[in-house]
Design a protein around this motif. Structure first.
Motif, PDB file in Angstrom:
ATOM      1  N   LYS A   1     -50.297 154.812  26.260  1.00  0.00           N
ATOM      2  CA  LYS A   1     -49.707 155.518  27.053  1.00  0.00           C
ATOM      3  C   LYS A   1     -50.435 156.401  28.208  1.00  0.00           C
ATOM      4  N   ALA A   2     -51.833 156.657  27.869  1.00  0.00           N
ATOM      5  CA  ALA A   2     -52.687 157.516  28.551  1.00  0.00           C
ATOM      6  C   ALA A   2     -53.316 156.555  29.558  1.00  0.00           C
ATOM      7  N   MET A   3     -52.965 155.341  29.639  1.00  0.00           N
ATOM      8  CA  MET A   3     -53.494 154.356  30.743  1.00  0.00           C
ATOM      9  C   MET A   3     -52.693 154.527  31.942  1.00  0.00           C
ATOM     10  N   VAL A   4     -51.628 154.811  31.993  1.00  0.00           N
ATOM     11  CA  VAL A   4     -50.690 155.040  33.106  1.00  0.00           C
ATOM     12  C   VAL A   4     -50.002 156.543  33.049  1.00  0.00           C
ATOM     13  N   ASP A   5     -50.329 157.264  34.384  1.00  0.00           N
ATOM     14  CA  ASP A   5     -50.032 158.578  34.563  1.00  0.00           C
ATOM     15  C   ASP A   5     -48.706 158.396  34.974  1.00  0.00           C
TER      16      ASP A   5
ATOM     17  N   THR B   1     -55.053 147.710  39.855  1.00  0.00           N
ATOM     18  CA  THR B   1     -56.494 146.986  40.187  1.00  0.00           C
ATOM     19  C   THR B   1     -57.327 147.848  40.348  1.00  0.00           C
ATOM     20  N   ALA B   2     -57.260 148.815  41.061  1.00  0.00           N
ATOM     21  CA  ALA B   2     -58.178 149.605  41.375  1.00  0.00           C
ATOM     22  C   ALA B   2     -58.780 150.567  40.076  1.00  0.00           C
ATOM     23  N   THR B   3     -57.573 150.701  39.197  1.00  0.00           N
ATOM     24  CA  THR B   3     -58.039 151.537  38.025  1.00  0.00           C
ATOM     25  C   THR B   3     -58.278 150.547  36.750  1.00  0.00           C
ATOM     26  N   GLY B   4     -58.457 149.644  36.916  1.00  0.00           N
ATOM     27  CA  GLY B   4     -59.152 148.704  35.873  1.00  0.00           C
ATOM     28  C   GLY B   4     -57.990 147.621  35.332  1.00  0.00           C
ATOM     29  N   PHE B   5     -56.867 147.520  35.852  1.00  0.00           N
ATOM     30  CA  PHE B   5     -56.005 146.747  35.160  1.00  0.00           C
ATOM     31  C   PHE B   5     -56.089 145.252  35.738  1.00  0.00           C
ATOM     32  N   GLU B   6     -56.008 144.525  35.007  1.00  0.00           N
ATOM     33  CA  GLU B   6     -55.703 142.840  35.521  1.00  0.00           C
ATOM     34  C   GLU B   6     -54.292 142.586  35.862  1.00  0.00           C
ATOM     35  N   VAL B   7     -53.803 142.412  37.022  1.00  0.00           N
ATOM     36  CA  VAL B   7     -52.496 142.372  37.182  1.00  0.00           C
ATOM     37  C   VAL B   7     -52.116 140.837  37.115  1.00  0.00           C
ATOM     38  N   ARG B   8     -51.199 140.417  36.230  1.00  0.00           N
ATOM     39  CA  ARG B   8     -50.901 138.990  36.119  1.00  0.00           C
ATOM     40  C   ARG B   8     -49.798 138.562  37.171  1.00  0.00           C
ATOM     41  N   LYS B   9     -48.780 139.433  37.227  1.00  0.00           N
ATOM     42  CA  LYS B   9     -47.490 138.998  37.962  1.00  0.00           C
ATOM     43  C   LYS B   9     -46.876 140.265  38.422  1.00  0.00           C
ATOM     44  N   THR B  10     -46.060 140.286  39.694  1.00  0.00           N
ATOM     45  CA  THR B  10     -45.386 141.501  40.221  1.00  0.00           C
ATOM     46  C   THR B  10     -43.902 140.652  40.288  1.00  0.00           C
TER      47      THR B  10
ATOM     48  N   VAL C   1     -44.439 144.919  37.163  1.00  0.00           N
ATOM     49  CA  VAL C   1     -45.703 144.575  37.061  1.00  0.00           C
ATOM     50  C   VAL C   1     -46.253 144.330  35.639  1.00  0.00           C
ATOM     51  N   TYR C   2     -46.670 143.078  35.425  1.00  0.00           N
ATOM     52  CA  TYR C   2     -47.127 142.572  34.247  1.00  0.00           C
ATOM     53  C   TYR C   2     -48.519 142.653  34.278  1.00  0.00           C
ATOM     54  N   ASP C   3     -49.274 143.280  33.463  1.00  0.00           N
ATOM     55  CA  ASP C   3     -50.857 143.505  33.493  1.00  0.00           C
ATOM     56  C   ASP C   3     -51.237 143.695  32.112  1.00  0.00           C
ATOM     57  N   VAL C   4     -52.820 143.571  32.165  1.00  0.00           N
ATOM     58  CA  VAL C   4     -53.609 143.713  30.912  1.00  0.00           C
ATOM     59  C   VAL C   4     -54.882 144.557  31.247  1.00  0.00           C
ATOM     60  N   LYS C   5     -55.040 145.499  30.216  1.00  0.00           N
ATOM     61  CA  LYS C   5     -56.050 146.448  30.341  1.00  0.00           C
ATOM     62  C   LYS C   5     -56.719 146.722  28.864  1.00  0.00           C
ATOM     63  N   ASN C   6     -57.782 146.574  28.808  1.00  0.00           N
ATOM     64  CA  ASN C   6     -58.360 146.701  27.424  1.00  0.00           C
ATOM     65  C   ASN C   6     -57.878 145.794  26.266  1.00  0.00           C
ATOM     66  N   LYS C   7     -57.450 144.606  26.632  1.00  0.00           N
ATOM     67  CA  LYS C   7     -56.804 143.682  25.787  1.00  0.00           C
ATOM     68  C   LYS C   7     -55.283 143.721  25.369  1.00  0.00           C
TER      69      LYS C   7
END
Length: 91
Positions: free
Chosen positions: A25-29, A46-55, A64-70
């Motif tokens: 939850k802390a990953m998205v303000d 992407t600028a905050t470290g997410f890997e965006v897979r799909k919008t 937005v479908y994404d991955v951060k810290n697995k």
């Protein structure tokens, strides 16, 4: 000894899951605008470290479908305000 290990594992599992949820939850303000288009949102994440897979667009919101810290997440953003409205995490 096995019973002790199983007991500790059963007690620790929910606590670890709660800690993981709080970290996710802390990953998205929710007070920070990410953008008003799929491209703007993807660039912000992407600028905050997410890997965006799909919008995509669903029910009038940017999805937005994404991955951060697995951790996989779906982030929904209002195109009117640019603010996140909902975040769902995958296990």
């Amino acid at each position: 000894m096995r019973i002790l290990i199983l007991t500790v594992a059963l007690i620790a599992s929910p606590l670890l899951a709660l800690a993981r949820d709080d970290a996710c939850k802390a990953m998205v303000d929710p007070t920070v605008a990410l953008g008003r288009t799929g491209e703007e949102v993807a660039a912000s994440l992407t600028a905050t470290g997410f890997e965006v897979r799909k919008t995509d667009t669903e029910d009038g919101e940017i999805e937005v479908y994404d991955v951060k810290n697995k951790v996989m997440a779906e982030i929904y953003v209002s195109p009117e305000t640019g603010l996140p409205t909902k975040v769902k995490f995958e296990d």
